[in-house]
Design a protein around this motif. Sequence first.
Motif, PDB file in Angstrom:
ATOM      1  N   ALA A 128      18.870  -6.536 -10.224  1.00 39.79           N
ATOM      2  CA  ALA A 128      19.694  -5.897 -10.852  1.00 39.79           C
ATOM      3  C   ALA A 128      20.348  -4.634 -10.421  1.00 39.79           C
ATOM      4  CB  ALA A 128      18.987  -5.395 -12.238  1.00 39.79           C
ATOM      5  N   PRO A 129      21.351  -4.190 -11.250  1.00 44.37           N
ATOM      6  CA  PRO A 129      22.148  -2.690 -10.493  1.00 44.37           C
ATOM      7  C   PRO A 129      21.142  -1.665 -10.110  1.00 44.37           C
ATOM      8  CG  PRO A 129      23.533  -3.653 -11.988  1.00 44.37           C
ATOM      9  CD  PRO A 129      22.256  -4.619 -12.051  1.00 44.37           C
ATOM     10  N   ASP A 130      20.264  -1.756 -11.124  1.00 39.67           N
ATOM     11  CA  ASP A 130      18.957  -0.474 -11.295  1.00 39.67           C
ATOM     12  C   ASP A 130      17.810  -0.853 -10.974  1.00 39.67           C
ATOM     13  OD1 ASP A 130      18.590  -1.749 -13.512  1.00 39.67           O
ATOM     14  OD2 ASP A 130      18.608   0.235 -14.699  1.00 39.67           O
ATOM     15  N   GLY A 131      17.421  -1.941 -10.275  1.00 41.31           N
ATOM     16  CA  GLY A 131      16.094  -2.314 -10.068  1.00 41.31           C
ATOM     17  C   GLY A 131      16.083  -3.371  -8.983  1.00 41.31           C
ATOM     18  N   GLY A 132      14.642  -4.127  -8.725  1.00 41.16           N
ATOM     19  CA  GLY A 132      14.547  -5.296  -7.869  1.00 41.16           C
ATOM     20  C   GLY A 132      13.051  -5.072  -7.172  1.00 41.16           C
ATOM     21  N   LEU A 133      12.729  -5.951  -6.368  1.00 40.14           N
ATOM     22  CA  LEU A 133      11.586  -5.900  -5.694  1.00 40.14           C
ATOM     23  C   LEU A 133      11.611  -5.611  -4.132  1.00 40.14           C
ATOM     24  CD1 LEU A 133      10.798  -9.906  -6.747  1.00 40.14           C
ATOM     25  CD2 LEU A 133       9.910  -7.598  -7.870  1.00 40.14           C
ATOM     26  N   VAL A 134      10.720  -4.664  -3.741  1.00 42.53           N
ATOM     27  CA  VAL A 134      10.439  -4.405  -2.294  1.00 42.53           C
ATOM     28  C   VAL A 134       9.001  -5.059  -1.768  1.00 42.53           C
ATOM     29  CG1 VAL A 134      10.245  -2.334  -1.056  1.00 42.53           C
ATOM     30  CG2 VAL A 134      11.710  -2.410  -2.788  1.00 42.53           C
ATOM     31  N   GLN A 135       9.093  -5.832  -0.600  1.00 43.76           N
ATOM     32  CA  GLN A 135       8.037  -6.263   0.044  1.00 43.76           C
ATOM     33  C   GLN A 135       7.258  -5.052   0.524  1.00 43.76           C
ATOM     34  OE1 GLN A 135       8.946  -8.475   3.362  1.00 43.76           O
ATOM     35  NE2 GLN A 135       6.724  -9.272   3.449  1.00 43.76           N
ATOM     36  N   VAL A 136       6.008  -5.027   0.381  1.00 45.67           N
ATOM     37  CA  VAL A 136       5.194  -4.251   1.106  1.00 45.67           C
ATOM     38  C   VAL A 136       4.686  -4.555   2.222  1.00 45.67           C
ATOM     39  CG1 VAL A 136       2.954  -2.610   0.659  1.00 45.67           C
ATOM     40  CG2 VAL A 136       4.591  -3.311  -1.443  1.00 45.67           C
ATOM     41  N   LYS A 137       4.416  -3.726   3.221  1.00 46.96           N
ATOM     42  CA  LYS A 137       4.020  -4.110   4.470  1.00 46.96           C
ATOM     43  C   LYS A 137       2.319  -4.346   4.262  1.00 46.96           C
ATOM     44  CE  LYS A 137       6.853  -4.337   7.647  1.00 46.96           C
ATOM     45  NZ  LYS A 137       7.246  -5.595   8.365  1.00 46.96           N
ATOM     46  N   THR A 138       1.697  -5.388   4.920  1.00 41.85           N
ATOM     47  CA  THR A 138       0.423  -5.738   4.464  1.00 41.85           C
ATOM     48  C   THR A 138      -0.537  -5.017   5.713  1.00 41.85           C
ATOM     49  OG1 THR A 138       0.479  -7.742   6.090  1.00 41.85           O
ATOM     50  CG2 THR A 138       0.901  -8.133   3.943  1.00 41.85           C
ATOM     51  N   ASN A 139      -1.583  -4.771   5.355  1.00 43.11           N
ATOM     52  CA  ASN A 139      -2.593  -3.895   6.334  1.00 43.11           C
ATOM     53  C   ASN A 139      -1.671  -2.552   6.649  1.00 43.11           C
ATOM     54  OD1 ASN A 139      -4.385  -5.750   6.293  1.00 43.11           O
ATOM     55  ND2 ASN A 139      -3.689  -7.029   7.984  1.00 43.11           N
ATOM     56  N   ALA A 140      -1.035  -1.920   5.867  1.00 45.36           N
ATOM     57  CA  ALA A 140      -0.514  -0.630   6.007  1.00 45.36           C
ATOM     58  C   ALA A 140      -0.608   0.130   4.787  1.00 45.36           C
ATOM     59  CB  ALA A 140       1.205  -0.704   6.281  1.00 45.36           C
ATOM     60  N   ILE A 141      -1.006   1.451   5.022  1.00 45.92           N
ATOM     61  CA  ILE A 141      -1.439   2.182   3.811  1.00 45.92           C
ATOM     62  C   ILE A 141      -0.530   3.430   4.064  1.00 45.92           C
ATOM     63  CG2 ILE A 141      -3.601   3.107   4.757  1.00 45.92           C
ATOM     64  CD1 ILE A 141      -4.857   3.311   2.127  1.00 45.92           C
ATOM     65  N   SER A 142      -0.297   4.200   2.964  1.00 45.65           N
ATOM     66  CA  SER A 142       0.435   5.312   3.051  1.00 45.65           C
ATOM     67  C   SER A 142      -0.699   6.404   3.542  1.00 45.65           C
ATOM     68  CB  SER A 142       1.132   5.745   1.800  1.00 45.65           C
ATOM     69  OG  SER A 142       0.183   6.143   0.687  1.00 45.65           O
ATOM     70  N   LEU A 143      -0.011   7.840   4.263  1.00 47.33           N
ATOM     71  CA  LEU A 143      -0.915   8.732   4.618  1.00 47.33           C
ATOM     72  C   LEU A 143      -1.421   9.123   3.269  1.00 47.33           C
ATOM     73  CD1 LEU A 143       1.183  10.080   7.594  1.00 47.33           C
ATOM     74  CD2 LEU A 143      -0.760   8.780   7.731  1.00 47.33           C
ATOM     75  N   ASP A 144      -0.621   9.390   2.570  1.00 42.71           N
ATOM     76  CA  ASP A 144      -1.083  10.026   1.145  1.00 42.71           C
ATOM     77  C   ASP A 144      -2.119   9.288   0.592  1.00 42.71           C
ATOM     78  OD1 ASP A 144      -0.611  11.939  -0.915  1.00 42.71           O
ATOM     79  OD2 ASP A 144      -0.201  10.134  -2.200  1.00 42.71           O
ATOM     80  N   SER A 145      -2.397   7.998   0.590  1.00 46.43           N
ATOM     81  CA  SER A 145      -3.204   6.953   0.164  1.00 46.43           C
ATOM     82  C   SER A 145      -4.597   7.276   0.949  1.00 46.43           C
ATOM     83  CB  SER A 145      -2.979   5.614  -0.173  1.00 46.43           C
ATOM     84  OG  SER A 145      -2.161   5.508  -0.815  1.00 46.43           O
ATOM     85  N   VAL A 146      -4.181   7.690   2.204  1.00 46.15           N
ATOM     86  CA  VAL A 146      -5.566   7.582   2.988  1.00 46.15           C
ATOM     87  C   VAL A 146      -6.144   8.986   2.781  1.00 46.15           C
ATOM     88  CG1 VAL A 146      -6.357   8.049   5.433  1.00 46.15           C
ATOM     89  CG2 VAL A 146      -4.622   6.067   4.914  1.00 46.15           C
ATOM     90  N   LYS A 147      -5.231  10.080   2.499  1.00 44.68           N
ATOM     91  CA  LYS A 147      -6.045  11.317   2.545  1.00 44.68           C
ATOM     92  C   LYS A 147      -6.705  11.281   0.869  1.00 44.68           C
ATOM     93  CE  LYS A 147      -2.841  13.692   5.595  1.00 44.68           C
ATOM     94  NZ  LYS A 147      -1.764  14.623   5.776  1.00 44.68           N
ATOM     95  N   LYS A 148      -5.967  10.891   0.130  1.00 42.75           N
ATOM     96  CA  LYS A 148      -6.846  10.649  -1.235  1.00 42.75           C
ATOM     97  C   LYS A 148      -7.923  10.126  -1.278  1.00 42.75           C
ATOM     98  CE  LYS A 148      -2.375  11.059  -3.999  1.00 42.75           C
ATOM     99  NZ  LYS A 148      -1.471  10.362  -5.230  1.00 42.75           N
ATOM    100  N   ARG A 149      -8.116   8.922  -0.715  1.00 44.06           N
ATOM    101  CA  ARG A 149      -9.314   8.075  -0.693  1.00 44.06           C
ATOM    102  C   ARG A 149     -10.398   8.659   0.306  1.00 44.06           C
ATOM    103  NH1 ARG A 149      -7.433   1.693   0.461  1.00 44.06           N
ATOM    104  NH2 ARG A 149      -6.142   1.632  -1.334  1.00 44.06           N
ATOM    105  N   GLN A 150     -10.026   9.608   0.943  1.00 46.44           N
ATOM    106  CA  GLN A 150     -10.892  10.228   1.757  1.00 46.44           C
ATOM    107  C   GLN A 150     -11.323  11.851   0.986  1.00 46.44           C
ATOM    108  OE1 GLN A 150     -12.656   9.529   4.437  1.00 46.44           O
ATOM    109  NE2 GLN A 150     -13.461  11.428   4.987  1.00 46.44           N
ATOM    110  N   GLY A 151     -10.440  12.120   0.113  1.00 47.89           N
ATOM    111  CA  GLY A 151     -10.783  13.283  -0.696  1.00 47.89           C
ATOM    112  C   GLY A 151     -10.112  14.358  -0.016  1.00 47.89           C
ATOM    113  N   GLY A 152      -9.058  14.172   0.574  1.00 44.59           N
ATOM    114  CA  GLY A 152      -8.062  15.374   1.385  1.00 44.59           C
ATOM    115  C   GLY A 152      -8.534  15.504   2.663  1.00 44.59           C
ATOM    116  N   GLY A 153      -7.772  16.511   3.310  1.00 46.57           N
ATOM    117  CA  GLY A 153      -8.033  16.966   4.655  1.00 46.57           C
ATOM    118  C   GLY A 153      -6.702  16.449   5.465  1.00 46.57           C
ATOM    119  N   THR A 154      -6.916  16.519   6.846  1.00 46.94           N
ATOM    120  CA  THR A 154      -5.987  16.142   7.562  1.00 46.94           C
ATOM    121  C   THR A 154      -6.194  14.906   8.041  1.00 46.94           C
ATOM    122  OG1 THR A 154      -7.108  16.866   9.664  1.00 46.94           O
ATOM    123  CG2 THR A 154      -5.677  18.534   8.508  1.00 46.94           C
ATOM    124  N   LEU A 155      -5.136  14.210   8.993  1.00 45.46           N
ATOM    125  CA  LEU A 155      -5.274  12.881   9.313  1.00 45.46           C
ATOM    126  C   LEU A 155      -6.418  12.897  10.418  1.00 45.46           C
ATOM    127  CD1 LEU A 155      -4.335   9.961   9.305  1.00 45.46           C
ATOM    128  CD2 LEU A 155      -2.537  10.473  11.117  1.00 45.46           C
TER     129      LEU A 155
END
Length: 179
Positions: A128-155
């Motif tokens: 649609a003009p204002d939406g759609g589907l975006v494929q996600v890369k498999t076996n990839a995770i955002s740095l934000d998600s990694v940090k959240k799962r670890q409870g914060g901190g640096t990479l």
Amino acid sequence: RGPAALSPGLMPSSPRLLPAGANPAAALQALSAKGSFSGGSTPEQVAACEAARLRVFGELWHERERRVAASSPYGNLKGWALLPVIVKANDDLRQEQFAVALIKVIQKCFDEANLPLALHTCEIVATAPDGGLVQVKTNAISLDSVKKRQGGGTLSQVFEAVYGKPTSRSFQRARQLFT
């Protein structure tokens, strides 16, 4: 757009690096899962590394696909596949869809010139003009998600929690695969 993911868009092919088209996050997860980072470690250390890997990175895509296929009445059909997508709303994806098409043309130029470069694209379908589907890369995770799962901190702190001290072989190997 969005947070950086542990999956680069451009990676040179070199004997010292991962081959073109490889996903470093997947390589890190797979090597950790196989115990390749544990060189000489005790079974307890290997188990602790695996537990940390699962906590931070989650299950590998092929494991998830196998698990979902086993519980799906359609999982045994030829051509069945589990595709990761994000459903976007209130976002015009037509420009992103065009950009992906352009990147594919550039990759074709790289291939024809025998350049050892790999551009990784995802599929984007503007439904649609204002939406759609975006494929996600498999076996990839955002740095934000990694940090959240670890409870914060640096990479670096996340890598230390998963792969051991910065002086360890496993940490050095993980950092080499990531960069």
